[in-house]
Design a protein around this motif. Structure first.
Motif, PDB file in Angstrom:
ATOM      1  N   LEU A 261      14.483  50.693  -3.765  1.00  0.00           N
ATOM      2  CA  LEU A 261      15.330  51.395  -4.727  1.00  0.00           C
ATOM      3  C   LEU A 261      15.865  50.445  -5.794  1.00  0.00           C
ATOM      4  O   LEU A 261      15.899  50.785  -6.984  1.00  0.00           O
ATOM      5  CB  LEU A 261      16.474  52.082  -3.996  1.00  0.00           C
ATOM      6  CG  LEU A 261      17.440  52.891  -4.874  1.00  0.00           C
ATOM      7  CD1 LEU A 261      16.706  54.006  -5.606  1.00  0.00           C
ATOM      8  CD2 LEU A 261      18.575  53.465  -4.029  1.00  0.00           C
ATOM      9  N   ARG A 262      16.279  49.249  -5.391  1.00  0.00           N
ATOM     10  CA  ARG A 262      16.776  48.276  -6.374  1.00  0.00           C
ATOM     11  C   ARG A 262      15.676  47.862  -7.354  1.00  0.00           C
ATOM     12  O   ARG A 262      15.937  47.664  -8.549  1.00  0.00           O
ATOM     13  CB  ARG A 262      17.335  47.045  -5.660  1.00  0.00           C
ATOM     14  CG  ARG A 262      18.674  47.285  -4.988  1.00  0.00           C
ATOM     15  CD  ARG A 262      19.337  45.962  -4.621  1.00  0.00           C
ATOM     16  NE  ARG A 262      18.537  45.218  -3.661  1.00  0.00           N
ATOM     17  CZ  ARG A 262      18.679  45.321  -2.341  1.00  0.00           C
ATOM     18  NH1 ARG A 262      19.581  46.152  -1.827  1.00  0.00           N
ATOM     19  NH2 ARG A 262      17.920  44.613  -1.515  1.00  0.00           N
ATOM     20  N   LYS A 263      14.461  47.736  -6.870  1.00  0.00           N
ATOM     21  CA  LYS A 263      13.351  47.381  -7.748  1.00  0.00           C
ATOM     22  C   LYS A 263      13.093  48.483  -8.766  1.00  0.00           C
ATOM     23  O   LYS A 263      12.870  48.212  -9.961  1.00  0.00           O
ATOM     24  CB  LYS A 263      12.094  47.130  -6.912  1.00  0.00           C
ATOM     25  CG  LYS A 263      10.890  46.732  -7.740  1.00  0.00           C
ATOM     26  CD  LYS A 263       9.662  46.518  -6.864  1.00  0.00           C
ATOM     27  CE  LYS A 263       8.446  46.160  -7.724  1.00  0.00           C
ATOM     28  NZ  LYS A 263       7.227  45.967  -6.893  1.00  0.00           N
ATOM     29  N   ILE A 264      13.151  49.736  -8.320  1.00  0.00           N
ATOM     30  CA  ILE A 264      12.953  50.852  -9.247  1.00  0.00           C
ATOM     31  C   ILE A 264      14.059  50.884 -10.288  1.00  0.00           C
ATOM     32  O   ILE A 264      13.801  51.088 -11.489  1.00  0.00           O
ATOM     33  CB  ILE A 264      12.894  52.174  -8.462  1.00  0.00           C
ATOM     34  CG1 ILE A 264      11.674  52.201  -7.544  1.00  0.00           C
ATOM     35  CG2 ILE A 264      12.864  53.362  -9.407  1.00  0.00           C
ATOM     36  CD1 ILE A 264      11.635  53.388  -6.606  1.00  0.00           C
ATOM     37  N   GLN A 265      15.292  50.673  -9.858  1.00  0.00           N
ATOM     38  CA  GLN A 265      16.417  50.689 -10.796  1.00  0.00           C
ATOM     39  C   GLN A 265      16.347  49.538 -11.792  1.00  0.00           C
ATOM     40  O   GLN A 265      16.756  49.686 -12.953  1.00  0.00           O
ATOM     41  CB  GLN A 265      17.733  50.641 -10.017  1.00  0.00           C
ATOM     42  CG  GLN A 265      18.009  51.902  -9.202  1.00  0.00           C
ATOM     43  CD  GLN A 265      19.203  51.759  -8.290  1.00  0.00           C
ATOM     44  OE1 GLN A 265      19.680  50.643  -8.027  1.00  0.00           O
ATOM     45  NE2 GLN A 265      19.706  52.877  -7.783  1.00  0.00           N
ATOM     46  N   SER A 266      15.802  48.404 -11.370  1.00  0.00           N
ATOM     47  CA  SER A 266      15.672  47.282 -12.305  1.00  0.00           C
ATOM     48  C   SER A 266      14.578  47.515 -13.339  1.00  0.00           C
ATOM     49  O   SER A 266      14.639  46.965 -14.442  1.00  0.00           O
ATOM     50  CB  SER A 266      15.375  45.995 -11.522  1.00  0.00           C
ATOM     51  OG  SER A 266      14.116  46.074 -10.869  1.00  0.00           O
ATOM     52  N   GLN A 267      13.586  48.321 -13.016  1.00  0.00           N
ATOM     53  CA  GLN A 267      12.521  48.612 -13.966  1.00  0.00           C
ATOM     54  C   GLN A 267      12.894  49.707 -14.950  1.00  0.00           C
ATOM     55  O   GLN A 267      12.301  49.783 -16.038  1.00  0.00           O
ATOM     56  CB  GLN A 267      11.255  49.043 -13.202  1.00  0.00           C
ATOM     57  CG  GLN A 267      10.641  47.962 -12.341  1.00  0.00           C
ATOM     58  CD  GLN A 267       9.488  48.489 -11.502  1.00  0.00           C
ATOM     59  OE1 GLN A 267       9.290  49.708 -11.393  1.00  0.00           O
ATOM     60  NE2 GLN A 267       8.729  47.593 -10.911  1.00  0.00           N
ATOM     61  N   ALA A 268      13.843  50.537 -14.598  1.00  0.00           N
ATOM     62  CA  ALA A 268      14.153  51.719 -15.408  1.00  0.00           C
ATOM     63  C   ALA A 268      14.601  51.391 -16.838  1.00  0.00           C
ATOM     64  O   ALA A 268      14.106  52.024 -17.783  1.00  0.00           O
ATOM     65  CB  ALA A 268      15.211  52.562 -14.694  1.00  0.00           C
ATOM     66  N   PRO A 269      15.528  50.446 -17.075  1.00  0.00           N
ATOM     67  CA  PRO A 269      15.965  50.201 -18.465  1.00  0.00           C
ATOM     68  C   PRO A 269      14.822  49.799 -19.397  1.00  0.00           C
ATOM     69  O   PRO A 269      14.739  50.297 -20.532  1.00  0.00           O
ATOM     70  CB  PRO A 269      16.995  49.067 -18.316  1.00  0.00           C
ATOM     71  CG  PRO A 269      17.488  49.184 -16.917  1.00  0.00           C
ATOM     72  CD  PRO A 269      16.316  49.625 -16.121  1.00  0.00           C
ATOM     73  N   ALA A 270      13.942  48.904 -18.941  1.00  0.00           N
ATOM     74  CA  ALA A 270      12.839  48.457 -19.796  1.00  0.00           C
ATOM     75  C   ALA A 270      11.880  49.607 -20.094  1.00  0.00           C
ATOM     76  O   ALA A 270      11.415  49.766 -21.236  1.00  0.00           O
ATOM     77  CB  ALA A 270      12.094  47.304 -19.133  1.00  0.00           C
TER      78      ALA A 270
END
Length: 447
Positions: free
Chosen positions: A196-205
């Motif tokens: 989940l943290r990995k998905i959230q880190s990719q979302a802004p870009a």
């Protein structure tokens, strides 16, 4: 005298299965009904020929045995059939890589309206590329002549090496990346919080790229609107061309009107030419597919984030329901109750991912180890140990079990290479998009 009727039937059935799997893979990325046959057939062959090595290589290993005992050969074919199959695979792959797919990619991406203009543009673009390659090859020939003199064998060896040097290096890079990335991805996804943290880190870009692609498409389509409103300096054929480009607009006209003042000063020539419209058409097509690409990526991230968050939240209630309508069919299996679905996603799949990751990591280690000791100590090769039986004999034999193992090794290596397509950043703006892959991107990536 032994016959290969059973092996023939097995080989034909296996080839049909591989062809069907390749067709399903193409269906995932390309709209088969709307994709022209001149695009679909070369791309199908570009995927089918390399993947067919999974079958062709094990059959060749067994067919090379000089024995009349059919049982010890496994699946085998006559030597003439194997030779013809390798030659067809070799020359079709050569033609697709160096001529057909490059010409087809530029033909699709040319932007011109008529097939003749598209073909001429494709010839010119590929002619420049082939001249550059030819110049580099001539430099290599001069070096070989100065070192070894003029010898036919040296020239032939150099030409063959240059023809496949780049392809082999690139294939090794993709496979090497996949051998590491596939087990690592499975291991990291086993931890639900980390996923989940990995998905959230990719979302802004991804969201920023989505907005940029929408803004770029708005600018280009507002430019098309200005051309539609223009009355002077445009011929009837050009006006129809502009209307065709505008008909494919995916943005509401009210939004384009609000964007028009920002692009009012766009460099529109006084006289509209075929070259200008072709360039504009090429930019619009790329921008539309780029927008679809990031819309698909953004929707996939949102779906994965929602489903992953639902799995985490289910730890308290021990009931799991995927409320997202875009969840995958596997995650919305109706035969599972909310409790059994919770057990599957929270307690079964995470350790299963770790187990599969460990098995694949071990397989990757065996492949790398076998390559390192292949020339130094071939008897220590793990791949050879799993394929060749009767190792007490100098010639060795490959039975059916060895053929199965060879197919599994080749299948894993091909899967590792294919899995790296979306990770390796060497395609520029090209990408594979579910059911909406741009034709030029498909010819470049799969070629």
């Amino acid at each position: 005298m032994s016959t290969s009727v059973g092996s023939d039937l097995f080989a034909v059935f296996s080839i049909l299965i591989v062809g069907l799997l390749v067709l399903l893979l193409l269906r995932h990325f390309l709209p088969l009904r709307s994709t022209p046959a001149y695009t679909l057939v070369p791309i199908f062959l570009a995927l089918f020929l390399p993947i067919s090595i999974i079958l062709l290589l094990p059959i060749d290993l067994a067919s090379s045995l000089r024995t009349e005992d059919e049982a010890t050969r496994g699946v085998w074919l006559p030597e003439t059939v194997i030779l013809v199959a390798w030659r067809i695979t070799y020359w079709l792959t050569f033609g697709l890589t160096w001529f057909i797919l490059p010409l087809l990619g530029e033909y699709i991406d040319s932007g011109y309206r008529t097939p003749k203009d598209r073909f001429i543009y494709s010839l010119r673009s590929n002619g420049r590329y082939q001249l550059i390659v030819l110049a580099c090859g001539l430099g290599g020939l001069i070096y070989v002549f100065l070192q070894n003199g003029f010898q036919g064998t040296s020239v032939k060896a150099l030409v063959m090496a240059l023809a496949y040097c780049w392809g082999l290096i690139f294939a090794i890079y993709l496979m090497g990346h996949g051998l590491v990335a596939v087990p690592r991805r499975l291991y990291r996804n086993a931890n639900i919080s980390t996923r989940l943290r990995k998905i959230q880190s990719q979302a802004p870009a991804v969201y920023e790229k989505l907005n940029d692609s929408i803004s770029m498409l708005e600018d280009l389509e507002s430019q098309l609107m200005q051309l539609r409103q223009r009355k002077n300096g445009i011929s009837r054929d050009h006006q129809e061309w502009i209307e065709e480009l505008s008909d494919g607009s995916s943005l509401p006209e009210s939004r384009l009107v609000s964007v028009t003042p920002r692009t009012a000063n766009a460099a529109i020539p006084a006289v509209i030419t075929d070259r200008y419209l072709a360039e504009l058409s090429r930019k619009v097509s790329r921008a539309r597919h780029k927008r679809l690409r990031f819309i698909d990526t953004w929707d996939r991230l949102r779906r994965e984030a929602g489903d992953t968050q639902a799995i985490l939240d289910a730890s308290a209630s021990r009931r799991l329901d995927f409320s997202s309508p875009s969840s995958s069919s596997f995650e919305r299996i109706k035969i599972l109750t909310p409790y059994t679905r919770y057990l599957l996603h929270y307690h079964v799949l995470p350790p299963l991912r770790i187990f599969v990751a460990a098995v694949l990591a071990l397989a990757s280690t065996c492949i790398i180890w076998s390559e390192l000791v292949k020339y130094v100590a071939p008897q220590l090769s793990i791949i050879r140990f799993t394929i060749v039986s009767h190792r007490s004999h100098s010639d060795g034999k490959v039975h059916f079990a060895g053929q199965v193992m060879a197919s599994l090794w080749m299948c894993y290596m091909c899967t590792a290479a294919l899995a790296s397509f979306s990770d390796v950043k060497v395609w520029g703006n090209r990408a594979l998009v579910k059911r909406n892959t741009y034709g030029e991107s498909a010819t470049c990536i799969w070629g």
